[in-house]
Design a protein around this motif. Structure first.
Motif, PDB file in Angstrom:
ATOM      1  N   GLY A  22      15.299  -1.158   3.456  1.00  0.00           N
ATOM      2  CA  GLY A  22      14.198  -0.436   4.089  1.00  0.00           C
ATOM      3  C   GLY A  22      13.099  -1.455   4.306  1.00  0.00           C
ATOM      4  N   LEU A  23      12.066  -1.055   5.017  1.00  0.00           N
ATOM      5  CA  LEU A  23      11.002  -2.023   5.203  1.00  0.00           C
ATOM      6  C   LEU A  23       9.654  -1.356   5.007  1.00  0.00           C
ATOM      7  CD1 LEU A  23      10.179  -2.625   8.910  1.00  0.00           C
ATOM      8  CD2 LEU A  23      12.164  -1.276   8.320  1.00  0.00           C
ATOM      9  N   PHE A  24       8.680  -2.159   4.686  1.00  0.00           N
ATOM     10  CA  PHE A  24       7.322  -1.627   4.701  1.00  0.00           C
ATOM     11  C   PHE A  24       6.377  -2.597   5.393  1.00  0.00           C
ATOM     12  CE2 PHE A  24       7.423  -3.475   0.376  1.00  0.00           C
ATOM     13  CZ  PHE A  24       6.224  -4.173   0.322  1.00  0.00           C
ATOM     14  N   THR A  25       5.454  -2.000   6.112  1.00  0.00           N
ATOM     15  CA  THR A  25       4.464  -2.788   6.850  1.00  0.00           C
ATOM     16  C   THR A  25       3.046  -2.438   6.403  1.00  0.00           C
ATOM     17  OG1 THR A  25       4.505  -1.109   8.572  1.00  0.00           O
ATOM     18  CG2 THR A  25       5.884  -3.039   8.934  1.00  0.00           C
ATOM     19  N   ILE A  26       2.940  -1.334   5.674  1.00  0.00           N
ATOM     20  CA  ILE A  26       1.608  -0.934   5.194  1.00  0.00           C
ATOM     21  C   ILE A  26       1.402  -1.633   3.857  1.00  0.00           C
ATOM     22  CG2 ILE A  26       0.141   1.013   4.566  1.00  0.00           C
ATOM     23  CD1 ILE A  26       2.045   2.740   6.347  1.00  0.00           C
ATOM     24  N   LEU A  27       0.564  -2.642   3.870  1.00  0.00           N
ATOM     25  CA  LEU A  27       0.422  -3.473   2.669  1.00  0.00           C
ATOM     26  C   LEU A  27      -1.017  -3.922   2.486  1.00  0.00           C
ATOM     27  CD1 LEU A  27       0.465  -6.395   4.331  1.00  0.00           C
ATOM     28  CD2 LEU A  27       2.900  -5.961   4.250  1.00  0.00           C
TER      29      LEU A  27
ATOM     30  N   ALA B 174       0.832  -1.199   0.000  1.00  0.00           N
ATOM     31  CA  ALA B 174       0.000   0.000   0.000  1.00  0.00           C
ATOM     32  C   ALA B 174       0.867   1.250   0.000  1.00  0.00           C
ATOM     33  CB  ALA B 174      -0.930  -0.022   1.199  1.00  0.00           C
ATOM     34  N   ARG B 175       2.024   1.173   0.684  1.00  0.00           N
ATOM     35  CA  ARG B 175       2.909   2.323   0.715  1.00  0.00           C
ATOM     36  C   ARG B 175       4.364   1.900   0.577  1.00  0.00           C
ATOM     37  NH1 ARG B 175       1.604   6.147   5.314  1.00  0.00           N
ATOM     38  NH2 ARG B 175       3.827   6.514   5.170  1.00  0.00           N
ATOM     39  N   GLY B 176       4.616   0.982  -0.332  1.00  0.00           N
ATOM     40  CA  GLY B 176       5.991   0.527  -0.504  1.00  0.00           C
ATOM     41  C   GLY B 176       6.295   0.275  -1.976  1.00  0.00           C
ATOM     42  N   GLN B 177       5.693   1.126  -2.823  1.00  0.00           N
ATOM     43  CA  GLN B 177       5.873   0.910  -4.270  1.00  0.00           C
ATOM     44  C   GLN B 177       7.332   0.997  -4.689  1.00  0.00           C
ATOM     45  OE1 GLN B 177       3.280   2.509  -3.015  1.00  0.00           O
ATOM     46  NE2 GLN B 177       1.523   1.464  -3.883  1.00  0.00           N
ATOM     47  N   TRP B 178       8.134   1.602  -3.825  1.00  0.00           N
ATOM     48  CA  TRP B 178       9.567   1.714  -4.113  1.00  0.00           C
ATOM     49  C   TRP B 178      10.262   0.353  -4.167  1.00  0.00           C
ATOM     50  CZ3 TRP B 178      11.597   0.043   0.536  1.00  0.00           C
ATOM     51  CH2 TRP B 178      10.810   0.247   1.679  1.00  0.00           C
ATOM     52  N   VAL B 179       9.566  -0.703  -3.721  1.00  0.00           N
ATOM     53  CA  VAL B 179      10.145  -2.051  -3.815  1.00  0.00           C
ATOM     54  C   VAL B 179      10.399  -2.435  -5.284  1.00  0.00           C
ATOM     55  CG1 VAL B 179       7.941  -3.319  -3.904  1.00  0.00           C
ATOM     56  CG2 VAL B 179       9.942  -4.422  -2.959  1.00  0.00           C
TER      57      VAL B 179
ATOM     58  N   LYS C 115      24.556  11.952   9.930  1.00  0.00           N
ATOM     59  CA  LYS C 115      23.905  12.118  11.235  1.00  0.00           C
ATOM     60  C   LYS C 115      22.405  11.914  11.095  1.00  0.00           C
ATOM     61  CE  LYS C 115      26.241  13.487  14.961  1.00  0.00           C
ATOM     62  NZ  LYS C 115      26.108  12.636  16.130  1.00  0.00           N
ATOM     63  N   LYS C 116      21.851  11.051  11.924  1.00  0.00           N
ATOM     64  CA  LYS C 116      20.405  10.870  11.964  1.00  0.00           C
ATOM     65  C   LYS C 116      19.821  11.884  12.943  1.00  0.00           C
ATOM     66  CE  LYS C 116      19.576   6.921   9.669  1.00  0.00           C
ATOM     67  NZ  LYS C 116      18.472   6.627   8.771  1.00  0.00           N
ATOM     68  N   ASN C 117      18.631  12.314  12.668  1.00  0.00           N
ATOM     69  CA  ASN C 117      17.971  13.249  13.568  1.00  0.00           C
ATOM     70  C   ASN C 117      17.221  12.456  14.642  1.00  0.00           C
ATOM     71  OD1 ASN C 117      16.974  15.558  14.679  1.00  0.00           O
ATOM     72  ND2 ASN C 117      15.321  15.797  13.177  1.00  0.00           N
TER      73      ASN C 117
HETATM   74  C1  LIG Z   1       8.138  -0.491  11.649  1.00  0.00           C
HETATM   75  C2  LIG Z   1       8.363   0.295  10.373  1.00  0.00           C
HETATM   76  C3  LIG Z   1       7.407   0.246   9.372  1.00  0.00           C
HETATM   77  C4  LIG Z   1       7.591   0.975   8.190  1.00  0.00           C
HETATM   78  N1  LIG Z   1       6.648   0.894   7.216  1.00  0.00           N
HETATM   79  C5  LIG Z   1       6.836   1.594   6.077  1.00  0.00           C
HETATM   80  C6  LIG Z   1       5.866   1.504   5.012  1.00  0.00           C
HETATM   81  O1  LIG Z   1       4.857   0.817   5.090  1.00  0.00           O
HETATM   82  N2  LIG Z   1       6.107   2.213   3.884  1.00  0.00           N
HETATM   83  C7  LIG Z   1       7.221   3.010   3.741  1.00  0.00           C
HETATM   84  O2  LIG Z   1       7.392   3.635   2.713  1.00  0.00           O
HETATM   85  N3  LIG Z   1       8.140   3.098   4.734  1.00  0.00           N
HETATM   86  C8  LIG Z   1       7.987   2.419   5.883  1.00  0.00           C
HETATM   87  N4  LIG Z   1       8.920   2.509   6.877  1.00  0.00           N
HETATM   88  C9  LIG Z   1      10.084   3.414   6.708  1.00  0.00           C
HETATM   89  C10 LIG Z   1      11.220   2.920   5.844  1.00  0.00           C
HETATM   90  O3  LIG Z   1      11.233   1.605   5.471  1.00  0.00           O
HETATM   91  C11 LIG Z   1      12.597   3.245   6.464  1.00  0.00           C
HETATM   92  O4  LIG Z   1      12.550   3.215   7.825  1.00  0.00           O
HETATM   93  C12 LIG Z   1      13.034   4.577   5.964  1.00  0.00           C
HETATM   94  O5  LIG Z   1      13.294   4.454   4.638  1.00  0.00           O
HETATM   95  C13 LIG Z   1      14.270   5.118   6.739  1.00  0.00           C
HETATM   96  O6  LIG Z   1      15.231   4.163   6.942  1.00  0.00           O
HETATM   97  P1  LIG Z   1      15.905   3.980   8.404  1.00  0.00           P
HETATM   98  O7  LIG Z   1      14.787   3.588   9.343  1.00  0.00           O
HETATM   99  O8  LIG Z   1      16.912   2.907   8.232  1.00  0.00           O
HETATM  100  O9  LIG Z   1      16.496   5.302   8.762  1.00  0.00           O
HETATM  101  C14 LIG Z   1       8.758   1.774   8.041  1.00  0.00           C
HETATM  102  C15 LIG Z   1       9.715   1.791   9.050  1.00  0.00           C
HETATM  103  C16 LIG Z   1       9.526   1.072  10.208  1.00  0.00           C
HETATM  104  C17 LIG Z   1      10.600   1.135  11.281  1.00  0.00           C
END
Ligand SMILES: Cc1cc2nc3c(=O)[nH]c(=O)nc-3n(C[C@H](O)[C@H](O)[C@H](O)COP(=O)(O)O)c2cc1C
Length: 118
Positions: A54-59, A8-13, A93-95
């Motif tokens: 990176g990861l996505f959980t919104i699917l 749903a929010r990870g089209q970058w895959v 540097k991460k914020n």
């Molecule tokens: C638990 C979790 C769920 C996430 N779900 C999504 C998602 O559904 N879609 C998305 O675009 N990014 C999602 N993100 C953000 C990115 O995958 C990723 O965290 C971001 O690109 C920054 O990378 P970093 O956390 O290594 O700094 C999620 C991150 C976390 C920690």
């Protein structure tokens, strides 16, 4: 790519080299923790070899279950997406929130201050 369509929010895959769907068994205690540990361990191991993630959980859960034959009894914890960074990433540097806002000393609400360790 089917995975991009089902996210749903990870089209970058779509541009990724590889992605892993991490499943956790809700029948096991602490399965949420297990899923998170698996995700992070894979991300750290990949980074050692210069592979970003990176990861996505919104699917779109129903679509993903159908297309990847994920059994109903398993929880989809996350999809971890791997690829090679387009530019060299080092020392950025991460914020992040300060430790005093996220760590509590002895009891919740007592902000951690490294000086209080003596
Ligand atoms: C638990 C979790 C769920 C996430 N779900 C999504 C998602 O559904 N879609 C998305 O675009 N990014 C999602 N993100 C953000 C990115 O995958 C990723 O965290 C971001 O690109 C920054 O990378 P970093 O956390 O290594 O700094 C999620 C991150 C976390 C920690």
């Amino acid at each position: 790519m089917q995975l991009a369509k089902d996210s749903a929010r990870g089209q970058w895959v779509e541009d990724a080299v590889m992605a892993i769907i991490v499943l956790a068994d809700p029948g096991e205690p602490d399965h949420g923790l297990d899923g998170g540990r698996a995700v992070q361990n894979m991300q750290l191991a990949a980074w050692i070899f210069g592979v970003g993630s990176g990861l996505f959980t919104i699917l779109n859960e129903d679509a993903m279950r159908r297309d990847f034959k994920v059994p109903r009894k398993m929880h989809i914890a996350a999809v971890v997406v791997f690829g090679y960074p387009e530019r060299k990433i080092s020392g950025e540097k991460k914020n992040r929130k300060p430790l005093s806002e996220t760590v509590h000393l002895n009891e919740y609400g007592c902000g951690f201050d490294s000086k209080s360790l003596g």
